[in-house]
Design a protein around this motif. Structure first.
Motif, short mmCIF file in Angstrom:
data_model
loop_
_atom_site.label_atom_id
_atom_site.label_comp_id
_atom_site.label_asym_id
_atom_site.label_seq_id
_atom_site.Cartn_x
_atom_site.Cartn_y
_atom_site.Cartn_z
N GLN A 33 0.84 -1.18 0.00
CA GLN A 33 0.00 0.00 0.00
C GLN A 33 0.88 1.24 0.00
O GLN A 33 1.93 1.26 0.63
CB GLN A 33 -0.90 0.03 1.23
N ASN A 34 0.44 2.24 -0.70
CA ASN A 34 1.13 3.52 -0.73
C ASN A 34 0.11 4.61 -0.46
O ASN A 34 -1.05 4.49 -0.85
CB ASN A 34 1.79 3.76 -2.09
N GLN A 35 0.57 5.66 0.17
CA GLN A 35 -0.32 6.77 0.48
C GLN A 35 0.46 8.06 0.32
O GLN A 35 1.57 8.19 0.84
CB GLN A 35 -0.84 6.62 1.90
N GLN A 36 -0.11 8.98 -0.41
CA GLN A 36 0.50 10.29 -0.59
C GLN A 36 -0.08 11.24 0.44
O GLN A 36 -1.30 11.40 0.51
CB GLN A 36 0.23 10.82 -2.00
N LEU A 37 0.77 11.86 1.23
CA LEU A 37 0.33 12.84 2.22
C LEU A 37 0.71 14.23 1.71
O LEU A 37 1.65 14.84 2.18
CB LEU A 37 0.97 12.55 3.58
N ASN A 38 -0.02 14.69 0.72
CA ASN A 38 0.30 15.95 0.08
C ASN A 38 -0.68 17.05 0.41
O ASN A 38 -0.83 17.99 -0.34
CB ASN A 38 0.34 15.75 -1.45
N GLY A 39 -1.37 16.92 1.51
CA GLY A 39 -2.33 17.94 1.90
C GLY A 39 -1.61 19.21 2.30
O GLY A 39 -0.39 19.25 2.45
N PRO A 40 -2.38 20.27 2.49
CA PRO A 40 -1.75 21.53 2.91
C PRO A 40 -1.14 21.39 4.30
O PRO A 40 -1.71 20.76 5.18
CB PRO A 40 -2.91 22.52 2.90
N VAL A 41 0.01 21.97 4.45
CA VAL A 41 0.73 21.91 5.73
C VAL A 41 0.22 23.02 6.63
O VAL A 41 -0.02 24.15 6.18
CB VAL A 41 2.25 22.06 5.49
N ALA A 42 0.03 22.69 7.89
CA ALA A 42 -0.43 23.69 8.86
C ALA A 42 0.56 24.85 8.91
O ALA A 42 1.78 24.63 8.87
CB ALA A 42 -0.58 23.06 10.24
N PRO A 43 0.07 26.09 8.99
CA PRO A 43 0.96 27.25 9.05
C PRO A 43 1.97 27.12 10.19
O PRO A 43 1.62 26.74 11.31
CB PRO A 43 0.01 28.43 9.29
N GLY A 44 3.21 27.41 9.89
CA GLY A 44 4.28 27.34 10.87
C GLY A 44 5.00 26.00 10.91
O GLY A 44 6.01 25.86 11.58
N TYR A 45 4.49 25.01 10.18
CA TYR A 45 5.09 23.68 10.19
C TYR A 45 5.68 23.31 8.83
O TYR A 45 6.01 22.16 8.58
CB TYR A 45 4.04 22.64 10.60
N GLU A 46 5.81 24.28 7.94
CA GLU A 46 6.29 24.02 6.59
C GLU A 46 7.71 23.46 6.58
O GLU A 46 8.00 22.50 5.86
CB GLU A 46 6.23 25.29 5.73
N ALA A 47 8.61 24.04 7.37
CA ALA A 47 10.00 23.57 7.40
C ALA A 47 10.08 22.15 7.95
O ALA A 47 10.85 21.32 7.44
CB ALA A 47 10.86 24.51 8.25
N LEU A 48 9.29 21.85 8.96
CA LEU A 48 9.27 20.50 9.53
C LEU A 48 8.77 19.50 8.49
O LEU A 48 9.37 18.44 8.29
CB LEU A 48 8.39 20.46 10.77
N ALA A 49 7.68 19.83 7.80
CA ALA A 49 7.14 18.93 6.78
C ALA A 49 8.15 18.71 5.66
O ALA A 49 8.31 17.59 5.17
CB ALA A 49 5.84 19.49 6.22
#
Length: 135
Positions: A33-49
């Motif tokens: 199984q594969n899953q793409q987690l490409n949803g919008p990143v919560a503000p302030g967590y972009e660098a972590l993502a």
């Protein structure tokens, strides 16, 4: 007088609440199984993502044993799920997921993981430093 008891027999999973971003397989001998987690990143967590996404891409080349690689991938996906979910990231859940990812990388960073690729120790140390500085 006793009412007859209702019995339900299900041949698959039963969901008693809303379910999203989940994958299920049953009655399989093997499954991929594969899953793409490409949803919008919560503000302030972009660098972590971004960092966690890059770690996921680099993990297969680190030379980790299957079990350790799977643990690191699962922890990384937990982090991404938390910062891309429909609600604001829950700090405790995010902290636990990050601790799991750092813990999965620690044997590589300390040099006790056998069979890691050349440069993997430095890579893991840098990844742990980066993860620690972002939250």
């Amino acid at each position: 007088m006793n009412d007859p008891q209702q019995v339900n027999n299900y041949d698959g999973p039963v969901f008693n609440d809303a379910v999203s971003s989940s994958q299920f397989a049953w009655n399989n001998e093997t499954v991929t199984q594969n899953q793409q987690l490409n949803g919008p990143v919560a503000p302030g967590y972009e660098a972590l993502a971004s960092l966690v996404g890059e770690l996921l891409r680099q993990l297969p080349g680190a030379g980790l044993a299957d079990r350790e690689r799977e643990d690191a991938e699962a922890a990384a996906r937990d982090v991404l799920t938390e910062v891309t979910g429909p609600r604001d990231p829950e700090p405790g859940r995010l902290r636990r997921a990050l601790n799991g990812l750092r813990g999965a990388l620690a044997p590589v960073a300390t040099g006790i993981a056998a069979g890691t690729a050349v440069g993997a120790q430095e890579w893991a140390q840098e990844a742990i430093r980066g993860l620690s500085g972002l939250l």
